[in-house]
Design a protein around this motif. Structure first.
Motif, short mmCIF file in Angstrom:
data_model
loop_
_atom_site.label_atom_id
_atom_site.label_comp_id
_atom_site.label_asym_id
_atom_site.label_seq_id
_atom_site.Cartn_x
_atom_site.Cartn_y
_atom_site.Cartn_z
N UNK A 1 54.59 -16.89 -112.27
CA UNK A 1 53.29 -16.84 -112.93
C UNK A 1 52.16 -16.87 -111.90
N UNK A 2 52.28 -17.78 -110.93
CA UNK A 2 51.23 -17.88 -109.92
C UNK A 2 51.15 -16.60 -109.10
N UNK B 1 51.58 -17.82 -122.89
CA UNK B 1 52.95 -18.25 -122.56
C UNK B 1 52.99 -19.75 -122.31
N UNK B 2 52.11 -20.24 -121.43
CA UNK B 2 52.18 -21.67 -121.07
C UNK B 2 51.37 -22.56 -122.00
N UNK C 1 38.25 -16.26 -118.46
CA UNK C 1 37.83 -15.87 -119.81
C UNK C 1 39.04 -15.54 -120.67
N UNK C 2 40.00 -14.81 -120.06
CA UNK C 2 41.23 -14.48 -120.80
C UNK C 2 42.03 -15.70 -121.17
N UNK C 3 41.97 -16.73 -120.30
CA UNK C 3 42.70 -17.97 -120.59
C UNK C 3 42.22 -18.59 -121.89
N UNK C 4 40.91 -18.50 -122.16
CA UNK C 4 40.37 -19.03 -123.41
C UNK C 4 40.90 -18.28 -124.63
N UNK D 1 45.95 -22.85 -116.76
CA UNK D 1 45.66 -21.56 -116.11
C UNK D 1 44.41 -21.67 -115.26
N UNK D 2 43.37 -22.28 -115.81
CA UNK D 2 42.10 -22.38 -115.09
C UNK D 2 42.23 -23.29 -113.87
#
Length: 602
Positions: free
Chosen positions: A36-37, A60-61, A90-93, A67-68
């Motif tokens: 992922x990283x 996923x997580x 932004x996508x993480x939100x 993520x942030x």
């Protein structure tokens, strides 16, 4: 007793829900490992790809904060630029709303067998049992992680079903209805959402609890919206805390996450309630179910992200204005990339150590260049200070990497990881020692300056050749280290051997100059110090090349002495070829004194 009998199932449901979510997230993270990283690091060259990547990874997580925080670590380590991370954050939100979308499966209705099996109350016990059997029957790590994932998934939905069963009878309670009417006050609702999320540190859990409450039939749009907006602010707490102590770009990444959620709060808070004040939306009093809540949750974050996407550059400039750079424009060497956030994945953590080692290699090259100039052209206080800054970084790097690697080794490592760990620990020690020899050489230059001593033109020319050769062996070592290419590694040992020959010839020439009275004894000591320190620098470059060769062979029985003996015997035909090449390039530039020429039969 009646109250306790009602509260205990609720607490059990909340506990199962939170535990299931945590178990799922940790299992997925272990299954993914460093992938992922690495994916986030590679695929952020385009803002839309970054947005999709942040959405997918977080879905996923199941944690936008995780993520942030990873993004903050990457920015802090210099792996990614701030502009690259903005769309990902932004996508993480958006991705954080995936759990709510899964939980809407509980609203499926119908008598069909297929639809019934999709309902959490039906499949949750089944997948828990399947996961338990995998756990019992398998001894390997990957199947166990899959089993934990299934068990966590089942417990999550079982907890949701338990919470619903507790909340459903409350739909007839006047007190319960009155409490949620108060939540329809925007300020109270935002505060409740913020506090609940800040305490449990999971926006998905807050939304899940809200979805479970919808089973009571008392949750309206006016109640759900401010709680959803409040939880968006509450989930910023762990991200803001993670940025403390990091560099300015890492703080800007944290600010990016916070400002996005503040923007969504104002966009929908002021926008919706402002229009409601004018138009008096009847829909605000509509009762919502878990599917409606999931749609609202996704919509808030998706719309906010789409509105901001054209303004990534402006957003970046805003962050730089809010958190300004210091007045010192000189880049400082730091160990920021040794972030504890990477420790859970040994491969990623050790890659961070390698990045520090690359910086050490750069510093070593610069320090050797500085001391060679001081020895040949005269002592310089300003460049000496630059060398001391580099030497301080080398010392800190050795201590920092050694301490960091101790923490890395606490985690499960593959055989390949162990070989890499050995290479890192051995290499960092050699690089630090090269730094020490540079300090010795600077002290020699200082001694010559204070005593107004100088070398003969012949000796000075020899020293220049020696330093050229030493700089070359360092360049070869650095290139070999960065590329892990066996061909580059093969260049190092022959160069080190030729440096030994250069030193031997210089010693012989020096003895003849002493005998002939051309060189003084005092200068002779200084000359010998230079030879000793440069030769040892070359030896440490050879050590690092051998560590690399040992790692590439992945051979537990690798014998360093045997490897070097075989090279000298000509087992590798490249060795003699490179020896001859380097002798022509460097050794032949040093003319032998008369007595030495006769001794060598020249």
């Amino acid at each position: 007793m009646e109250t306790i009998s009602k509260v205990l199932p609720l607490l059990a449901g909340i506990g199962m829900f939170l535990y299931g979510m945590n178990l799922m997230a940790s299992s997925i993270e272990k299954l993914a490992g460093a992938k992922l990283e690495r994916t986030m690091e590679r695929f952020t060259d385009n803002r839309w790809k970054g947005l999709l990547l942040g959405t997918g990874v977080t879905a996923i997580i199941q944690s936008s904060a995780a993520t942030s925080i990873t993004m903050i670590g990457f920015v802090n380590a210099g792996i990614m630029t701030l502009a690259q991370t903005i769309p990902v954050i932004w996508g993480a939100n958006i991705g954080s709303t995936a759990t709510a979308q899964l939980l809407r499966l509980g609203d499926l209705s119908g008598g069909g067998v297929f639809l019934s099996m999709l309902k959490p109350s039906s499949f949750a016990p089944v997948i828990i049992v399947v996961g338990a059997f995998i756990m019992l029957l398998s001894k390997k790590r990957k199947p166990k992680n899959i089993a934990n994932l299934l068990i966590g998934f089942g417990i999550l939905f079982w907890g949701m079903t338990t919470m619903e069963g507790t909340f459903a009878p409350l739909k007839d309670s006047a007190q319960f209805k009155e409490m949620f009417i108060s939540f329809s006050n925007p300020l109270i609702g935002i505060l409740v959402g913020f506090l609940l999320t800040a305490v449990i540190q999971s926006s998905s859990a807050t939304v899940g609890i809200l979805q479970a409450l919808s089973a009571s039939g008392t949750i309206t749009v006016a109640t759900a919206l401010p709680i959803l907006l409040g939880q968006n602010i509450g989930k910023c707490v762990p991200v803001v805390l993670a940025s403390i102590g990091n560099n300015r770009d890492a703080k800007r990444a944290s600010m990016c996450y916070f400002l996005f959620n503040v923007f969504s709060l104002f966009l929908f808070g002021i926008g919706v309630y402002g229009l409601d004040a004018i138009l008096d939306f009847a829909a605000m009093d509509n009762v919502v179910n878990r599917g409606n809540i999931a749609t609202m949750h996704t919509g808030i974050n998706l719309i906010a992200a789409l509105i901001l996407m054209p303004f990534v550059k402006q957003y970046d400039r805003l962050l730089h204005k809010l958190i300004k750079d210091s007045g010192d424009v000189k880049e400082k060497l730091t160990l920021d990339c040794l972030d504890d956030a990477f420790l859970k994945n040994p491969q990623v953590a050790m890659e961070q150590c390698r990045k520090v080692l690359f910086d050490m290699c750069t510093v070593v090259k610069e320090n050797v260049a500085i001391v060679s100039d001081m020895v040949l052209n005269g002592y310089n206080e300003k460049t000496l200070m630059d060398m001391k800054v580099g030497e301080e970084f080398l010392d800190k790097s050795e201590a920092g990497i050694n301490a960091y690697m101790v923490n890395v080794t606490y985690h499960t490592m593959t055989e390949e990881d162990s070989h890499l760990a050995t290479e890192i620990l051995q290499s960092v020690s050699d690089l630090e020692r090269i730094g020490d020899y540079c300090v010795n050489l600077s002290e020699t230059a200082e001694y010559m300056f204070e005593n107004k001593s100088s070398f003969t033109p012949e000796a000075k020319e020899e020293i220049k050749v020696l330093f050229d050769a030493v700089k070359n062996v360092i360049d070869l070592m650095v290139e070999a280290y960065k590329s892990n290419d066996p061909d580059y590694i093969a260049y190092v040992e022959p160069m080190e051997e030729v440096i030994d020959d250069i030193v031997d010839r210089m010693k012989s020439n020096h003895i003849m100059r002493l005998r002939n009275g051309i060189c003084t004894a005092d200068n002779g000591i200084t000359f010998t110090e230079i030879l000793t320190n440069t030769e040892r620098i070359s030896d440490h470059c050879s050590n690092i090349a051998i560590y690399l060769m040992q790692k590439l062979t992945v051979n537990k029985s690798f014998d360093r002495k045997k490897y070097q003996d075989e090279l000298h015997k000509g087992v590798d035909p490249r060795y003699r070829k490179y020896i001859d090449m380097y002798k022509k390039e460097y050794l032949d530039r040093i003319q032998c004194e008369k007595g030495v020429r006769e001794a060598e039969g020249m």
